[in-house]
Enzyme design. Structure first.
Site: not given
Ligand code: NAD
Ligand code: UDP
Length: 368
Positions: A89, A104, A129, A153, A157, A182, A296, A303
């Site tokens: 994750k 995976n 997600s 990632y 999903k 979330f 970042r 969100y």
């Protein structure tokens, strides 16, 4: 099935969200069966679960990629449904190691579905997600928003969601619940189970708790020039026990009426980084030093979810506030400064590796 309780397989059930869902399923009258290779969890969680639920914990140790073994597990426990938590994750790591993530996360789901097909167990809940939405055009985000995954990632999903959609189209006997989480945070109010990240936490809440306990000097607040009320990033934080209750509601709905769904699980409310820090200071009574750092890479400004579909389809709604989330994170951190590796002399006395009554069967992990 045990004593006529419906058995539900929890792949990744020893992890953060899986372990809380284990407790919620027991409380709702299900018999959860954990399948986990402990690649990102600690076996001590099993004793904690036993202590919390006051019943033996069934755990099958092995890798979900090992399809013939998953068939055996499903058959041995006569599972009527599965919740697929198992997967990697960490968004940043997925950029560095995409093959590991695709293998995976996508391979794990394919393996589980093949095993479920073989055993005619066709009800599955999948841990997706909110990251599948990418950078949304507006908030709140509802399930009709376009998906625009950005990281490997997030792509895994969405691929998994697409595989499940194809399967449903191919055979209406499949009952599929896709849950787009979330930001799950917090811990069980008992302080017995919680999030146990290894190394430096990537996520805000575990980082803040480690600052509060003195393990890290200060929080770096990534960006204070976002178009949000205080300039810091806004997210929809959700108590992990509310999230666990959402899984019980999802499995129960699938087994009862069989209609497939894709839904958001969140509170519907946005909280900024500074508001999280302030709430944690209130909960812990400690001051949390922080400093502003550059944004970042890959972060979006804000969100949060439109949660009306979860309410109308599942009758589910989050109950806990941000203060509850901080209180329970703090309680967990204080009781377990080293997570599940914490050795305690007063209750909980959990040094014993695995209780004799736990049904843990081991199988060597398959190559990754
Ligand atoms: P976690 O890492 O705590 O739990 C995952 C568990 O799966 C671990 O116990 C790990 O040992 C196990 N596992 C991994 N690969 C496996 C394999 N091949 N075979 C058997 N076991 C395996 O993660 P979590 O936070 O509990 O997340 C559970 C799921 O929810 C994941 O799929 C994750 O992508 C998804 N999710 C999590 C978040 C979050 O913020 N925690 C948000 C959205 C979605
Ligand atoms: N964040 C931060 N410092 C940290 C970790 C996160 O300021 O050490 C911010 C991050 O920029 C985002 C919010 O906290 O605005 C939530 O980040 P997290 O990684 O917990 O969740 P995600 O980004 O996956 O929503």
């Amino acid at each position: 099935m045990t004593l006529n309780k419906p058995s539900v397989l929890l792949t990744g059930g020893a992890g953060y969200i899986g372990s809380h869902t284990f407790v919620a399923l027991v409380e709702a009258g299900y018999q959860p069966v954990i399948l986990d290779d402990f690649s990102n969890s600690h076996p001590a969680v099993l004793q904690r679960l036993e202590q919390l639920t006051e019943q033996p914990v069934i755990c099958e140790r092995g890798n979900v990629l090992d399809t013939p073994w998953v068939v055996e597990v499903l058959q041995r426990h006569r599972c009527v449904a599965a919740i697929h938590f198992a997967g990697f994750k960490a968004v940043g790591e997925s950029v560095q190691k995409p093959l590991m993530y695709y293998q995976n996360n996508v391979g794990g789901l394919l393996s589980l579905l093949q095993a479920m097909e073989t055993t005619e167990c066709r009800s599955v809940v999948f841990s997706s997600s909110a990251t599948v939405y990418g950078d949304p055009a507006s908030v709140p985000i509802d399930e009709q928003f376009p998906c625009a995954p950005e990281s490997p990632y997030a792509h895994t999903k969405l691929m998994c969601e697409n595989i499940l959609a194809s399967l449903r189209t191919s055979d209406p006997a499949w009952r599929v619940g896709v849950l787009r989480y979330f930001n799950p945070v917090g811990a069980h109010p008992s302080g017995l189970i919680g999030e146990d990240p290894s190394g430096i936490p990537n996520n805000l809440m575990p980082y803040v708790t480690q600052v509060a306990v003195g393990k890290r000097a200060m929080v770096n607040v990534f960006g204070n020039d976002y178009p949000t009320p205080d300039g810091t990033g806004v997210r929809d934080y959700l108590h992990v026990t509310d999230l666990a209750a959402g899984h019980v509601a999802a499995v129960s709905a699938l087994l009862a009426h069989g209609k497939s769904f894709t839904i958001n699980l969140g509170t519907g409310e946005g909280t900024s980084v500074l508001e999280v820090i302030q709430a944690f200071e209130r909960a812990s009574g400690r001051s949390i030093p922080y400093e502003f750092a550059p944004r970042r890479a890959g972060d979006v400004a804000q969100y949060f979810a439109d949660v009306s579909l979860a309410g109308s389809l599942l009758g589910w709604r989050a109950q806990c506030t941000m203060d509850d989330m901080c209180r329970d994170s703090w309680h967990w951190q204080q009781r377990n400064p080293e997570g599940y590796r914490t050795v305690t002399s007063s209750p909980p006395a959990l040094q014993v590796p695995v209780p004799a009554s736990s049904n843990v069967s081991a199988r060597p992990a398959v190559g990754m």
